[in-house]
Design an enzyme around this catalytic site. Structure first.
Site, PDB file in Angstrom:
ATOM      1  N   ASP A  63       0.875  -1.169   0.000  1.00  0.00           N
ATOM      2  CA  ASP A  63       0.000   0.000   0.000  1.00  0.00           C
ATOM      3  C   ASP A  63       0.915   1.222   0.000  1.00  0.00           C
ATOM      4  O   ASP A  63       1.936   1.219   0.702  1.00  0.00           O
ATOM      5  CB  ASP A  63      -0.862  -0.019   1.283  1.00  0.00           C
ATOM      6  CG  ASP A  63      -2.069   0.888   1.189  1.00  0.00           C
ATOM      7  OD1 ASP A  63      -3.195   0.390   1.285  1.00  0.00           O
ATOM      8  OD2 ASP A  63      -1.877   2.118   1.003  1.00  0.00           O
ATOM      9  N   SER A 133      -2.047  14.232 -13.885  1.00  0.00           N
ATOM     10  CA  SER A 133      -3.411  14.347 -14.410  1.00  0.00           C
ATOM     11  C   SER A 133      -3.702  15.741 -14.966  1.00  0.00           C
ATOM     12  O   SER A 133      -3.237  16.748 -14.427  1.00  0.00           O
ATOM     13  CB  SER A 133      -4.397  14.056 -13.275  1.00  0.00           C
ATOM     14  OG  SER A 133      -5.685  14.480 -13.622  1.00  0.00           O
ATOM     15  N   GLU A 135      -6.315  17.139 -14.459  1.00  0.00           N
ATOM     16  CA  GLU A 135      -7.000  17.850 -13.365  1.00  0.00           C
ATOM     17  C   GLU A 135      -6.082  18.904 -12.745  1.00  0.00           C
ATOM     18  O   GLU A 135      -6.559  19.871 -12.149  1.00  0.00           O
ATOM     19  CB  GLU A 135      -7.426  16.860 -12.279  1.00  0.00           C
ATOM     20  CG  GLU A 135      -8.723  16.156 -12.565  1.00  0.00           C
ATOM     21  CD  GLU A 135      -9.940  17.066 -12.496  1.00  0.00           C
ATOM     22  OE1 GLU A 135     -10.133  17.708 -11.460  1.00  0.00           O
ATOM     23  OE2 GLU A 135     -10.685  17.134 -13.481  1.00  0.00           O
ATOM     24  N   TYR A 156      -7.995  16.216  -4.813  1.00  0.00           N
ATOM     25  CA  TYR A 156      -7.304  15.261  -5.688  1.00  0.00           C
ATOM     26  C   TYR A 156      -6.294  15.990  -6.565  1.00  0.00           C
ATOM     27  O   TYR A 156      -5.128  15.593  -6.664  1.00  0.00           O
ATOM     28  CB  TYR A 156      -8.336  14.529  -6.552  1.00  0.00           C
ATOM     29  CG  TYR A 156      -7.729  13.760  -7.709  1.00  0.00           C
ATOM     30  CD1 TYR A 156      -7.146  12.511  -7.519  1.00  0.00           C
ATOM     31  CD2 TYR A 156      -7.742  14.295  -8.999  1.00  0.00           C
ATOM     32  CE1 TYR A 156      -6.587  11.815  -8.584  1.00  0.00           C
ATOM     33  CE2 TYR A 156      -7.186  13.601 -10.069  1.00  0.00           C
ATOM     34  CZ  TYR A 156      -6.606  12.357  -9.859  1.00  0.00           C
ATOM     35  OH  TYR A 156      -6.050  11.675 -10.913  1.00  0.00           O
TER      36      TYR A 156
HETATM   37  P1  NAP Z   1      -8.190   3.561 -10.937  1.00  0.00           P
HETATM   38  O1  NAP Z   1      -8.883   2.643 -11.884  1.00  0.00           O
HETATM   39  O2  NAP Z   1      -8.960   4.266  -9.896  1.00  0.00           O
HETATM   40  O3  NAP Z   1      -7.031   2.703 -10.230  1.00  0.00           O
HETATM   41  C1  NAP Z   1      -6.346   3.178  -9.113  1.00  0.00           C
HETATM   42  C2  NAP Z   1      -5.440   2.086  -8.600  1.00  0.00           C
HETATM   43  O4  NAP Z   1      -4.765   2.550  -7.419  1.00  0.00           O
HETATM   44  C3  NAP Z   1      -6.178   0.799  -8.190  1.00  0.00           C
HETATM   45  O5  NAP Z   1      -5.367  -0.299  -8.504  1.00  0.00           O
HETATM   46  C4  NAP Z   1      -6.284   0.946  -6.686  1.00  0.00           C
HETATM   47  O6  NAP Z   1      -6.420  -0.277  -6.000  1.00  0.00           O
HETATM   48  C5  NAP Z   1      -4.918   1.554  -6.407  1.00  0.00           C
HETATM   49  N1  NAP Z   1      -4.828   2.186  -5.095  1.00  0.00           N
HETATM   50  C6  NAP Z   1      -5.677   3.037  -4.508  1.00  0.00           C
HETATM   51  N2  NAP Z   1      -5.247   3.385  -3.297  1.00  0.00           N
HETATM   52  C7  NAP Z   1      -4.089   2.710  -3.087  1.00  0.00           C
HETATM   53  C8  NAP Z   1      -3.175   2.628  -2.020  1.00  0.00           C
HETATM   54  N3  NAP Z   1      -3.366   3.294  -0.891  1.00  0.00           N
HETATM   55  N4  NAP Z   1      -2.066   1.837  -2.160  1.00  0.00           N
HETATM   56  C9  NAP Z   1      -1.884   1.134  -3.286  1.00  0.00           C
HETATM   57  N5  NAP Z   1      -2.723   1.159  -4.338  1.00  0.00           N
HETATM   58  C10 NAP Z   1      -3.812   1.942  -4.242  1.00  0.00           C
HETATM   59  O7  NAP Z   1      -7.378   4.668 -11.738  1.00  0.00           O
HETATM   60  P2  NAP Z   1      -6.900   4.669 -13.268  1.00  0.00           P
HETATM   61  O8  NAP Z   1      -7.956   5.303 -14.100  1.00  0.00           O
HETATM   62  O9  NAP Z   1      -6.355   3.346 -13.622  1.00  0.00           O
HETATM   63  O10 NAP Z   1      -5.706   5.724 -13.188  1.00  0.00           O
HETATM   64  C11 NAP Z   1      -4.376   5.334 -12.911  1.00  0.00           C
HETATM   65  C12 NAP Z   1      -3.596   6.519 -12.399  1.00  0.00           C
HETATM   66  O11 NAP Z   1      -3.614   7.566 -13.366  1.00  0.00           O
HETATM   67  C13 NAP Z   1      -4.158   7.153 -11.125  1.00  0.00           C
HETATM   68  O12 NAP Z   1      -3.063   7.660 -10.394  1.00  0.00           O
HETATM   69  C14 NAP Z   1      -5.010   8.299 -11.629  1.00  0.00           C
HETATM   70  O13 NAP Z   1      -5.113   9.290 -10.639  1.00  0.00           O
HETATM   71  C15 NAP Z   1      -4.189   8.741 -12.810  1.00  0.00           C
HETATM   72  N6  NAP Z   1      -4.928   9.376 -13.914  1.00  0.00           N
HETATM   73  C16 NAP Z   1      -5.999   8.751 -14.466  1.00  0.00           C
HETATM   74  C17 NAP Z   1      -6.633   9.343 -15.546  1.00  0.00           C
HETATM   75  C18 NAP Z   1      -7.819   8.690 -16.204  1.00  0.00           C
HETATM   76  O14 NAP Z   1      -8.517   9.375 -16.950  1.00  0.00           O
HETATM   77  N7  NAP Z   1      -8.026   7.389 -16.011  1.00  0.00           N
HETATM   78  C19 NAP Z   1      -6.152  10.555 -16.057  1.00  0.00           C
HETATM   79  C20 NAP Z   1      -5.049  11.134 -15.477  1.00  0.00           C
HETATM   80  C21 NAP Z   1      -4.425  10.529 -14.403  1.00  0.00           C
HETATM   81  P3  NAP Z   1      -7.888  -0.966  -5.816  1.00  0.00           P
HETATM   82  O15 NAP Z   1      -8.170  -1.667  -7.113  1.00  0.00           O
HETATM   83  O16 NAP Z   1      -7.660  -1.884  -4.677  1.00  0.00           O
HETATM   84  O17 NAP Z   1      -8.859   0.129  -5.536  1.00  0.00           O
HETATM   85  O1  G4F Z   2     -15.702  11.040 -15.049  1.00  0.00           O
HETATM   86  P1  G4F Z   2     -15.343  12.024 -14.019  1.00  0.00           P
HETATM   87  O2  G4F Z   2     -15.629  11.675 -12.604  1.00  0.00           O
HETATM   88  O3  G4F Z   2     -13.804  12.352 -14.244  1.00  0.00           O
HETATM   89  P2  G4F Z   2     -12.887  13.597 -13.831  1.00  0.00           P
HETATM   90  O4  G4F Z   2     -13.422  14.321 -12.666  1.00  0.00           O
HETATM   91  O5  G4F Z   2     -12.627  14.385 -15.063  1.00  0.00           O
HETATM   92  O6  G4F Z   2     -11.564  12.854 -13.347  1.00  0.00           O
HETATM   93  C1  G4F Z   2     -11.016  11.782 -14.101  1.00  0.00           C
HETATM   94  O7  G4F Z   2     -10.108  12.295 -15.047  1.00  0.00           O
HETATM   95  C2  G4F Z   2      -8.950  12.936 -14.475  1.00  0.00           C
HETATM   96  C3  G4F Z   2      -8.106  13.450 -15.642  1.00  0.00           C
HETATM   97  O8  G4F Z   2      -8.536  14.714 -16.007  1.00  0.00           O
HETATM   98  C4  G4F Z   2      -8.221  11.934 -13.624  1.00  0.00           C
HETATM   99  F1  G4F Z   2      -7.092  12.503 -13.111  1.00  0.00           F
HETATM  100  C5  G4F Z   2      -9.120  11.449 -12.505  1.00  0.00           C
HETATM  101  O9  G4F Z   2      -8.425  10.464 -11.741  1.00  0.00           O
HETATM  102  C6  G4F Z   2     -10.340  10.805 -13.131  1.00  0.00           C
HETATM  103  O10 G4F Z   2      -9.946   9.663 -13.825  1.00  0.00           O
HETATM  104  O11 G4F Z   2     -16.090  13.413 -14.317  1.00  0.00           O
HETATM  105  C7  G4F Z   2     -15.999  14.037 -15.583  1.00  0.00           C
HETATM  106  C8  G4F Z   2     -16.974  15.186 -15.626  1.00  0.00           C
HETATM  107  C9  G4F Z   2     -16.878  16.132 -14.421  1.00  0.00           C
HETATM  108  O12 G4F Z   2     -16.913  17.462 -14.881  1.00  0.00           O
HETATM  109  C10 G4F Z   2     -18.106  15.835 -13.594  1.00  0.00           C
HETATM  110  O13 G4F Z   2     -18.600  16.933 -12.854  1.00  0.00           O
HETATM  111  O14 G4F Z   2     -18.298  14.660 -15.586  1.00  0.00           O
HETATM  112  C11 G4F Z   2     -19.078  15.439 -14.698  1.00  0.00           C
HETATM  113  N1  G4F Z   2     -20.195  14.640 -14.220  1.00  0.00           N
HETATM  114  C12 G4F Z   2     -21.515  14.932 -14.425  1.00  0.00           C
HETATM  115  N2  G4F Z   2     -22.283  14.042 -13.808  1.00  0.00           N
HETATM  116  C13 G4F Z   2     -20.127  13.538 -13.461  1.00  0.00           C
HETATM  117  C14 G4F Z   2     -21.449  13.151 -13.203  1.00  0.00           C
HETATM  118  N3  G4F Z   2     -19.068  12.825 -13.001  1.00  0.00           N
HETATM  119  C15 G4F Z   2     -19.332  11.715 -12.267  1.00  0.00           C
HETATM  120  N4  G4F Z   2     -18.290  10.971 -11.825  1.00  0.00           N
HETATM  121  N5  G4F Z   2     -20.632  11.318 -11.967  1.00  0.00           N
HETATM  122  C16 G4F Z   2     -21.720  12.001 -12.412  1.00  0.00           C
HETATM  123  O15 G4F Z   2     -22.849  11.652 -12.125  1.00  0.00           O
END
Ligand code: NAP
Ligand code: G4F
Length: 347
Positions: A63, A133, A135, A156
């Protein structure tokens, strides 16, 4: 044989990255959190029993909130490349669990960097990828690129900014090979079901088959630059293959609103979304990120990376996958099983 260590291997990106690295003949080690239920579903297609001969995927309990576990795993795995993907990655949830999010996302990265610093002290050549990210750009005007100043809008995002600067500092202070990938939203059929894209495709396909009546959403006007996760993990790997470490934005360059995603998904399902979607303020964020659109020209020119899957294809892929899941649920329902009400109050 190169060895890689992935924190967050059980997540969406971790599973795609593990597949990519195994296909490139890496030995892959992953950090898995202990949970009361199995949390390795996304790894099922590549998981082999460790008792079997020839497996190249190894999972370790650990972790990022537990520095000692990270040090033990580094010693065991002896990785050449480390991908730090572990995160509490839900923006809305980070407002409810701000301290925890900072502990995992910001301090968790610091713990891993400290462990890597000691690991590299023995002359070990190791490369580190930090999952940054879009974000982090938050309220900054689009298009956002590597030189756009950060303006985080959530615990975040602020934690990711801290992690970004820890990574830059460890690169400069200790000469470590560290890259920050600044990735815009990327999705897939493996996307967590509380992120908006998957929430939409999961719900609309269930509504189409009569398993669910309504979909409750928040802000439909937010715009995101949505790409395909399978394409984005390739950029992570490419960053670590360069002669020197650097930071890169990874994005498609196109931006769509949540409403547009909904419209395209509904049209693939053949349903009128205006009849089943309702607004619920619980999904609004105290501070929203309105408009993300990335400029990935540096990644395209220096890494030779480009996105392959476009917006419409991404939506179609997710709808088709979730339609199949809904069909399976319907079969069970018709056989007398209870329809599971998904956790609609979350995300
Ligand atoms: P995700 O599906 O939420 O996966 C997150 C991973 O982190 C899971 O394996 C989770 O384990 C693990 N984790 C959470 N807390 C932990 C801890 N305390 N110690 C060890 N592992 C832990 O996220 P993702 O979409 O694959 O994204 C991967 C990374 O890229 C993240 O850092 C996210 O913030 C970043 N990111 C994602 C996006 C996107 O659009 N997907 C964009 C930009 C950046 P569990 O399975 O046990 O929950
Ligand atoms: O799908 P979201 O929750 O993704 P968000 O907030 O953009 O974050 C994701 O992308 C980031 C990269 O830019 C990552 F770093 C982060 O870890 C994650 O993977 O929301 C996208 C948009 C937001 O503007 C939110 O307000 O969708 C809008 N939204 C509207 N209704 C909703 C909802 N989002 C969620 N989750 N649930 C809703 O019901």
């Amino acid at each position: 044989m190169k060895k890689a260590l992935i924190s967050g291997i059980t997540g969406q990106d971790g599973s795609f990255l593990a597949e990519l690295l195994l296909a490139k003949d890496y030995e892959v080690h992953g950090i898995v959190r202990r949970a009361s239920t199995f949390n390795t579903d996304r790894l099922d297609p590549i998981y082999a029993d460790p008792h079997e001969h020839g497996t190249a995927l190894f999972l370790h309990y650990g972790d990022v909130t537990d520095g000692a576990s990270l040090r033990h795993i580094l010693e065991k795995a002896q990785p050449d490349e480390i991908y730090n993907l572990a995160a509490q990655s839900h923006v809305r949830v980070s407002f409810d669990q701000a301290e925890y999010t900072a502990d995992v996302v910001a301090t968790g990265t610091l713990r891993l960097l400290e462990a890597v610093r000691d690991f590299a002290r023995n002359g070990r050549d190791v490369r580190f990828y930090q999952a940054g990210s879009s974000e982090m750009f938050g309220a900054a005007k689009p298009p956002q690129g590597e030189t756009t100043p950060f303006y985080p809008r959530s615990p975040y995002a602020a934690s990711k900014v801290a992690a970004h600067w820890y990574a830059v500092n460890y690169r400069e202070a200790y000469g470590l090979f560290i890259c920050n990938g600044i990735l815009f939203n990327h999705e897939s059929p493996r996307r967590g079901e509380t992120f908006v894209t998957r929430k939409i495709t999961r719900a609309l396909t269930r509504i189409k088959l009569g398993l669910q009546k309504k979909l409750f959403l928040g802000n439909l006007d937010a715009r995101r630059d949505w790409g395909y996760a399978g394409d984005y993990v390739e950029a992570m790997w490419l960053m670590l293959q360069q002669p020197s470490p650097d930071d890169y934005v990874v994005a498609t360059g196109e931006s769509y609103s949540v409403r547009e995603f909904l419209e395209v998904a509904a049209s693939y399902c053949g349903i009128d979304w205006t009849r089943c979607v309702e607004m619920d303020p619980r999904y609004l964020r105290p501070t929203e990120v309105d408009f993300l659109q990335g400029d990935s020209s540096k990644a395209q020119s220096r890494l030779g990376w480009k996105p392959r899957v476009g917006f419409e294809e991404l939506v179609r892929m997710m709808v088709e996958h979730d339609l199949e899941l809904a069909r399976q649920e319907k079969t069970l329902w018709e056989a007398g099983h209870k329809v599971v009400q998904r956790g609609l109050s979350h995300g």
